[in-house]
Design a protein around this motif. Structure first.
Motif, PDB file in Angstrom:
ATOM      1  N   GLY A  69      54.421  43.959  30.335  1.00 28.78           N
ATOM      2  CA  GLY A  69      53.393  44.197  30.766  1.00 28.78           C
ATOM      3  C   GLY A  69      52.947  45.176  31.826  1.00 28.78           C
ATOM      4  O   GLY A  69      53.967  45.826  31.976  1.00 28.78           O
ATOM      5  N   VAL A  70      51.764  45.235  32.567  1.00 30.64           N
ATOM      6  CA  VAL A  70      51.940  46.266  33.447  1.00 30.64           C
ATOM      7  C   VAL A  70      51.687  45.717  35.064  1.00 30.64           C
ATOM      8  O   VAL A  70      51.808  46.259  35.995  1.00 30.64           O
ATOM      9  CB  VAL A  70      50.377  47.141  33.178  1.00 30.64           C
ATOM     10  CG1 VAL A  70      50.094  48.024  34.242  1.00 30.64           C
ATOM     11  CG2 VAL A  70      50.557  47.586  31.871  1.00 30.64           C
ATOM     12  N   GLY A  71      51.502  44.324  35.030  1.00 25.16           N
ATOM     13  CA  GLY A  71      51.705  43.618  36.388  1.00 25.16           C
ATOM     14  C   GLY A  71      50.389  43.667  37.113  1.00 25.16           C
ATOM     15  O   GLY A  71      49.337  44.079  36.297  1.00 25.16           O
ATOM     16  N   THR A  72      50.427  43.379  38.337  1.00 22.86           N
ATOM     17  CA  THR A  72      49.161  43.659  39.178  1.00 22.86           C
ATOM     18  C   THR A  72      48.674  45.141  39.483  1.00 22.86           C
ATOM     19  O   THR A  72      47.750  45.247  40.028  1.00 22.86           O
ATOM     20  CB  THR A  72      49.254  42.922  40.335  1.00 22.86           C
ATOM     21  OG1 THR A  72      50.170  43.587  41.208  1.00 22.86           O
ATOM     22  CG2 THR A  72      49.670  41.549  40.236  1.00 22.86           C
ATOM     23  N   LYS A  73      49.352  46.082  38.856  1.00 24.62           N
ATOM     24  CA  LYS A  73      48.592  47.433  38.865  1.00 24.62           C
ATOM     25  C   LYS A  73      47.314  47.302  38.057  1.00 24.62           C
ATOM     26  O   LYS A  73      46.311  48.400  38.266  1.00 24.62           O
ATOM     27  CB  LYS A  73      49.341  48.493  38.067  1.00 24.62           C
ATOM     28  CG  LYS A  73      49.252  49.833  38.284  1.00 24.62           C
ATOM     29  CD  LYS A  73      50.482  50.866  37.488  1.00 24.62           C
ATOM     30  CE  LYS A  73      50.043  52.361  38.090  1.00 24.62           C
ATOM     31  NZ  LYS A  73      51.159  52.896  37.595  1.00 24.62           N
ATOM     32  N   LEU A  74      47.341  46.503  37.232  1.00 24.72           N
ATOM     33  CA  LEU A  74      45.927  46.356  36.434  1.00 24.72           C
ATOM     34  C   LEU A  74      44.763  46.035  37.379  1.00 24.72           C
ATOM     35  O   LEU A  74      43.640  46.532  37.070  1.00 24.72           O
ATOM     36  CB  LEU A  74      46.039  45.231  35.366  1.00 24.72           C
ATOM     37  CG  LEU A  74      46.751  45.215  34.028  1.00 24.72           C
ATOM     38  CD1 LEU A  74      47.117  43.972  33.438  1.00 24.72           C
ATOM     39  CD2 LEU A  74      46.234  46.313  33.334  1.00 24.72           C
ATOM     40  N   ARG A  75      45.064  45.302  38.532  1.00 22.05           N
ATOM     41  CA  ARG A  75      43.919  44.976  39.429  1.00 22.05           C
ATOM     42  C   ARG A  75      43.365  46.528  40.225  1.00 22.05           C
ATOM     43  O   ARG A  75      42.241  46.496  40.342  1.00 22.05           O
ATOM     44  CB  ARG A  75      44.539  43.984  40.628  1.00 22.05           C
ATOM     45  CG  ARG A  75      43.492  43.931  41.327  1.00 22.05           C
ATOM     46  CD  ARG A  75      42.711  42.558  40.996  1.00 22.05           C
ATOM     47  NE  ARG A  75      41.223  42.915  40.422  1.00 22.05           N
ATOM     48  CZ  ARG A  75      40.765  42.236  39.592  1.00 22.05           C
ATOM     49  NH1 ARG A  75      41.322  41.103  39.087  1.00 22.05           N
ATOM     50  NH2 ARG A  75      39.638  42.519  39.060  1.00 22.05           N
ATOM     51  N   ILE A  76      44.180  47.210  39.961  1.00 25.00           N
ATOM     52  CA  ILE A  76      43.650  48.531  40.664  1.00 25.00           C
ATOM     53  C   ILE A  76      42.757  49.192  39.656  1.00 25.00           C
ATOM     54  O   ILE A  76      41.716  49.628  39.896  1.00 25.00           O
ATOM     55  CB  ILE A  76      44.852  49.577  41.242  1.00 25.00           C
ATOM     56  CG1 ILE A  76      45.523  48.787  42.321  1.00 25.00           C
ATOM     57  CG2 ILE A  76      44.155  50.777  41.962  1.00 25.00           C
ATOM     58  CD1 ILE A  76      46.848  49.471  42.744  1.00 25.00           C
ATOM     59  N   ALA A  77      43.376  49.224  38.369  1.00 25.18           N
ATOM     60  CA  ALA A  77      42.618  49.827  37.372  1.00 25.18           C
ATOM     61  C   ALA A  77      41.192  49.369  37.107  1.00 25.18           C
ATOM     62  O   ALA A  77      40.423  49.945  36.902  1.00 25.18           O
ATOM     63  CB  ALA A  77      43.514  49.804  35.902  1.00 25.18           C
ATOM     64  N   ILE A  78      41.275  47.759  37.217  1.00 25.78           N
ATOM     65  CA  ILE A  78      39.966  47.458  36.870  1.00 25.78           C
ATOM     66  C   ILE A  78      39.196  47.423  38.243  1.00 25.78           C
ATOM     67  O   ILE A  78      38.011  47.736  37.958  1.00 25.78           O
ATOM     68  CB  ILE A  78      40.417  45.612  36.802  1.00 25.78           C
ATOM     69  CG1 ILE A  78      40.972  45.433  35.676  1.00 25.78           C
ATOM     70  CG2 ILE A  78      38.963  44.903  36.858  1.00 25.78           C
ATOM     71  CD1 ILE A  78      41.561  44.012  35.416  1.00 25.78           C
ATOM     72  N   ASP A  79      39.539  47.390  39.459  1.00 24.53           N
ATOM     73  CA  ASP A  79      38.665  47.612  40.586  1.00 24.53           C
ATOM     74  C   ASP A  79      38.220  49.049  40.758  1.00 24.53           C
ATOM     75  O   ASP A  79      36.826  49.327  41.077  1.00 24.53           O
ATOM     76  CB  ASP A  79      39.532  47.245  41.690  1.00 24.53           C
ATOM     77  CG  ASP A  79      39.714  45.815  41.947  1.00 24.53           C
ATOM     78  OD1 ASP A  79      39.065  45.155  41.129  1.00 24.53           O
ATOM     79  OD2 ASP A  79      40.350  45.140  42.586  1.00 24.53           O
ATOM     80  N   THR A  80      38.981  50.178  40.297  1.00 24.20           N
ATOM     81  CA  THR A  80      38.344  51.374  40.093  1.00 24.20           C
ATOM     82  C   THR A  80      37.587  51.941  38.962  1.00 24.20           C
ATOM     83  O   THR A  80      37.128  53.081  39.095  1.00 24.20           O
ATOM     84  CB  THR A  80      39.655  52.461  40.645  1.00 24.20           C
ATOM     85  OG1 THR A  80      40.460  52.389  39.507  1.00 24.20           O
ATOM     86  CG2 THR A  80      40.268  51.899  41.781  1.00 24.20           C
ATOM     87  N   GLY A  81      37.748  51.038  38.136  1.00 22.66           N
ATOM     88  CA  GLY A  81      37.263  51.663  36.667  1.00 22.66           C
ATOM     89  C   GLY A  81      38.100  52.808  35.898  1.00 22.66           C
ATOM     90  O   GLY A  81      37.625  53.128  35.115  1.00 22.66           O
ATOM     91  N   ASN A  82      39.240  52.916  36.496  1.00 21.00           N
ATOM     92  CA  ASN A  82      40.113  54.046  36.084  1.00 21.00           C
ATOM     93  C   ASN A  82      41.134  53.426  35.029  1.00 21.00           C
ATOM     94  O   ASN A  82      42.533  53.114  35.700  1.00 21.00           O
ATOM     95  CB  ASN A  82      40.748  54.823  37.213  1.00 21.00           C
ATOM     96  CG  ASN A  82      41.559  56.075  36.856  1.00 21.00           C
ATOM     97  OD1 ASN A  82      41.828  56.280  35.504  1.00 21.00           O
ATOM     98  ND2 ASN A  82      42.235  56.851  37.451  1.00 21.00           N
ATOM     99  N   VAL A  83      40.920  53.271  33.605  1.00 16.47           N
ATOM    100  CA  VAL A  83      41.764  52.415  32.766  1.00 16.47           C
ATOM    101  C   VAL A  83      42.296  53.492  31.713  1.00 16.47           C
ATOM    102  O   VAL A  83      42.881  53.161  30.875  1.00 16.47           O
ATOM    103  CB  VAL A  83      40.718  51.394  32.345  1.00 16.47           C
ATOM    104  CG1 VAL A  83      40.131  50.505  33.016  1.00 16.47           C
ATOM    105  CG2 VAL A  83      39.821  52.079  31.395  1.00 16.47           C
ATOM    106  N   ASP A  84      42.287  54.809  32.018  1.00 16.47           N
ATOM    107  CA  ASP A  84      42.781  55.633  31.055  1.00 16.47           C
ATOM    108  C   ASP A  84      43.890  55.809  30.792  1.00 16.47           C
ATOM    109  O   ASP A  84      44.566  56.234  29.775  1.00 16.47           O
ATOM    110  CB  ASP A  84      41.865  57.268  31.341  1.00 16.47           C
ATOM    111  CG  ASP A  84      40.382  57.128  31.127  1.00 16.47           C
ATOM    112  OD1 ASP A  84      40.007  57.028  30.081  1.00 16.47           O
ATOM    113  OD2 ASP A  84      39.660  57.031  32.217  1.00 16.47           O
TER     114      ASP A  84
END
Length: 349
Positions: A69-84
């Protein structure tokens, strides 16, 4: 009982939109199609995905599988909206492991789960997965999109990936690792996808938000910390095929201290010169926020080295030149020694 109570509640009323899921499949078909490679048989939409090993060029293949998986790096992507680019991380965490076994990644499956499917967000995420696959020569041949109301907070999602690779029987890594073998380090692109629970804690300690100017690079702090994990597949395959590569170690959670010994035989260790490369600014900043020691840094983060190639001494110079020609930043870290574990000389902090 009224007709409304008998027939009025639909799956969509329960929070699952089948039409949106079907629309997503149609949206991502072009992205998946551009990852096609020899061996790809079918497109998206079936109950299962097919792959033809003979068409991929293998005569006596051994399959190798990896999931991550990607781990909690996902939290930053979700919170910033930068999911690309988070999909690139997902692919990298799987295929960079496969190459360490000596396997060529062949195909990839993704699992994307969310509480409420946002078509635009999901399309961006899966386009990133397709980009990672394209860069790795790996076909995106299937996956699962799970809409699960009540399981995720609004806007949250999770990602998992599954990759399968192959190699001809007898060509697996590691092999023939010996005392005196040279350690070639390939540069990372920042934190990659490990240690983000600590990263998020350190950002909290710093008092900065994700949209704050980054203290160690251009742009925002959130964008800098979302730099995608580097993909080493094509470069590493070129080195393996050139001859002289005895082992590869993907430097993930556990850092240099824990990952390099995984590819060394019993009775052998490694000596690494910490002055042989420069610590990237992100790690210096993180260590300053946490006040942690050099030893803690080296066993938590990649510290600027994302992959290590263990190579024959008489091939080290040629392989370093080849990897540089493939676009890698390469440094000679040290060598394989008698003993156990990794020992260090010099300083990195």
């Amino acid at each position: 009982m009224t007709d409304a109570k008998k027939n009025g509640i639909t799956y969509a009323d329960a929070g699952v939109d089948i039409d949106a899921g079907n629309a997503l499949v149609e949206r991502i078909k072009p992205a998946a199609k551009r990852t096609n490679r020899p061996g790809t048989v079918s497109g998206l939409g079936g109950f299962g995905a097919l792959f033809d090993l003979k068409a991929a060029g293998y005569s006596d293949p051994v399959l190798v599988a990896a999931t991550d998986g990607v781990g909690t790096k996902l939290r930053i992507a979700i919170d910033t909206g930068n999911v690309d680019t988070i999909g690139i991380d997902l692919v990298a965490m799987c295929v960079n492991d496969l190459i360490c076994q000596g396997a060529e990644p062949l195909f990839f499956l993704d699992y994307f789960a969310t509480g409420k499917l946002d078509l635009d967000q999901a399309t961006r995420i899966i386009n990133g997965i397709a980009e990672g696959c394209a860069q790795s020569g790996c076909a995106l041949i299937g996956g699962e999109t799970a809409e699960m109301p009540g399981m995720y907070h609004k806007g949250d999602f999770d990602l998992a990936g599954f990759a399968v690779g192959a190699m001809e029987r007898g060509s697996e890594l590691p092999r023939a690792v010996a005392e005196g073998d040279v350690l070639l380090g390939l540069a990372s692109n920042g934190v990659h996808s490990n240690g983000y629970s600590l990263v998020r804690k350190l950002v909290e300690v710093s008092g900065l938000g994700w949209d704050a100017p980054c203290p160690f690079a251009e742009g925002t702090l959130g964008a800098a910390l979302l730099a995608p994990t580097r993909l080493y597949v094509r470069q590493a395959l070129a080195a393996i095929r050139a001859g002289g590569v005895h082992a590869l170690a993907h430097i993930t959670g556990g850092g240099l201290t824990e990952n390099l010994p995984r590819v060394l035989p019993e009775g052998l260790g490694a000596q690494i010169d910490l002055s042989s490369w420069s610590l990237p600014p992100v790690f210096r900043w993180l260590s300053q926020q946490g006040g942690f020691s050099e030893a803690e840094l080296l066993k938590t983060f990649n510290s600027g080295i994302g992959m290590i190639a263990v190579v024959a001494p008489d091939r080290a110079e040629a392989l370093a030149a080849l990897l540089k020609a493939e676009g890698e930043t390469v440094c000679t870290l040290g060598q394989v020694t008698r003993g156990e574990g990794v020992s260090y000389s010099g300083q990195i902090l």
